[in-house]
Design a protein around this motif. Structure first.
Motif, short mmCIF file in Angstrom:
data_model
loop_
_atom_site.label_atom_id
_atom_site.label_comp_id
_atom_site.label_asym_id
_atom_site.label_seq_id
_atom_site.Cartn_x
_atom_site.Cartn_y
_atom_site.Cartn_z
N THR A 33 1.04 -2.33 5.00
CA THR A 33 0.47 -0.99 5.11
C THR A 33 0.58 -0.50 6.55
OG1 THR A 33 -1.51 0.35 4.76
CG2 THR A 33 -1.86 -1.89 5.55
N THR A 81 -6.42 0.02 -2.95
CA THR A 81 -6.61 -1.28 -2.32
C THR A 81 -7.74 -2.03 -3.01
OG1 THR A 81 -5.84 -0.45 -0.18
CG2 THR A 81 -7.17 -2.45 -0.15
N ASP A 94 0.83 -1.19 0.00
CA ASP A 94 0.00 0.00 0.00
C ASP A 94 0.88 1.26 0.00
OD1 ASP A 94 -2.45 1.51 0.33
OD2 ASP A 94 -1.90 1.74 2.45
#
Length: 420
Positions: free
Chosen positions: A350, A330, A240
């Motif tokens: 993340t 995402t 991420d």
């Protein structure tokens, strides 16, 4: 041809009937007797290590002559350390609770009937697998601990190793006072015999394939025996935009390179378009010898990247090879994984708990990680002891299959004369 077919059928039927008889005895044995057999097998493996290595060496020599890949040879290979680890795992298994007889639920009806649901063995378990002789021991041990009998059918590439291992196992089981026929090996590794095994409903209570996607699909498509589907591992690591650089690179490299020939190794890496370290990640993978494929965005960001085809996104490489795609969110990562993944193991790196929760709840997989490598999807790592495989289906068992996955349930009802 008729005589060959008759011989194949005879082996399956004879061993199948012996397994059924053994299962009837195994199902009522106390835990102490089953654990005693596991300890005897552990000792037998260590005592017979030279014999086992000789048999395995013959398989390796034949495999090299046949042109097997290095990754397959690695799966096939036994050495003293691996045998010691297998033997130690059997002792660890004796320390785990026996699920057989466990009461899951108790209740009483208004008419006075008392009911309880308890765990019971499945009966006769068929295991069909490829290349990995450690599966021979793991499968036998898990089935023995749960009071099942097992019929093992490995691949031709490991037949010498498997025969040697089963010989040691059966001798140890008999020495411990259990029926040696609780562990059977199908020595005929032809496709015809495998096809017959798929349809032995009169013997097998369940069939579990463990191996390549092709093997699993063949079993699922052709078996009439109930199947627990274990899955190929087209696993992903999604990085991420908030991911810590060092953590993300460490996890991705570990997931891909620590042991690339296994099903929980990462095959694909998805990277958020705002994460600024893609080139460094590619370089770290290449430093470890990974051949990197990528989409156009990755090719623009890093050197030495091959063009990823549509086939790459669905491929399980099982080697030092990976494909990388840049995604915008995402949600896009979840969509990609649910399109191309095999419902095995997926990971997000993340710093955002919100993105982690979104990913973990949205991805369809047996194991979904936050800030950890996919390499932990394993019975030992989950605390289950040896495992029979990673189930990617949703019925009965999902994820690493330890002891409870090899049991069913039975409802016991007690009354005092009630009639309807």
């Amino acid at each position: 041809m008729t005589n060959v077919q008759t011989t194949q059928a005879d082996e399956l039927q004879i061993k199948g009937q012996k397994a059924k008889q053994a299962a009837a005895m195994m199902g009522v044995l106390p835990t102490s007797a089953k654990d005693g057999a596991l300890k005897a097998i552990s000792a037998g493996l260590l005592h017979n290590t030279p014999y086992l290595l000789d048999a395995n060496r013959a398989d390796l020599d034949a495999g090299r002559a046949a042109g097997l890949s290095e990754s397959l040879l690695d799966r096939l290979m036994l050495d003293e350390a691996r045998i010691r680890a297998i033997a130690d795992a059997l002792i660890d298994l004796t320390r785990l609770a026996d699920p057989v007889g466990q009461v899951l639920e108790e209740w009483e009806r208004p008419n006075g009937l008392k009911l309880s649901t308890v765990r019971v063995p499945l009966g006769v378990v068929g295991i069909i697998y490829e290349a990995r002789p450690n599966v021979t021991v793991d499968a036998a041990a898990l089935c023995l601990k749960t009071g099942n009998a097992v019929i093992l059918r490995g691949s031709s590439s490991a037949i010498r190793s498997n025969m040697a291992l089963v010989s040691v196992i059966r001798e140890a089981v008999a020495t411990a006072g259990l029926p040696e026929d609780a562990v059977q090996l199908v020595e005929d590794t032809s496709r015809e015999t495998a096809s017959r095994l798929f349809k032995m409903n009169d013997v097998l209570d369940v069939l579990i394939p463990r191996g390549s996607a092709n093997l699993i699909r063949t079993v699922v498509d052709n078996a009439t025996v109930p199947v627990i589907e274990t899955g190929a591992g087209n696993c992903h690591v999604y990085i991420d935009e908030s991911a810590d650089k060092e953590m993300a690179i460490r996890i991705a490299v570990n997931a891909k390179t620590q042991r690339p020939s296994v099903c929980n190794a990462a095959e694909k890496i998805l990277i958020h378009q705002n994460w600024p370290h893609t080139a460094e990640l590619v370089a770290a993978l290449q430093w470890e010898g990974v051949v990197v494929h990528g989409d156009e965005a990755v090719i623009d960001l890093a050197d030495g990247v091959l063009v990823a085809s549509e086939e790459d996104w669905a491929m399980e490489y099982l080697d030092l090879e990976a494909a990388i795609r840049i995604v915008s969110s995402t949600e896009e990562a979840i969509t990609h994984i649910n399109t191309y993944g095999t419902r095995h193991s997926e990971a997000i790196v993340t710093s955002s708990l919100q993105e982690a929760k979104k990913f973990q709840m949205g991805v369809d997989a047996a194991a979904v990680y936050h800030n950890a490598s996919t390499r932990f999807t394993d019975g030992f790592e989950f605390g289950f002891g040896a495992e029979l495989g990673i189930s990617t289906q949703k019925l009965h068992a999902r994820g690493p299959m330890g002891l409870p996955a090899l049991t069913s349930v039975k409802t016991l009802i007690s009354g005092n004369g009630q009639c309807k």
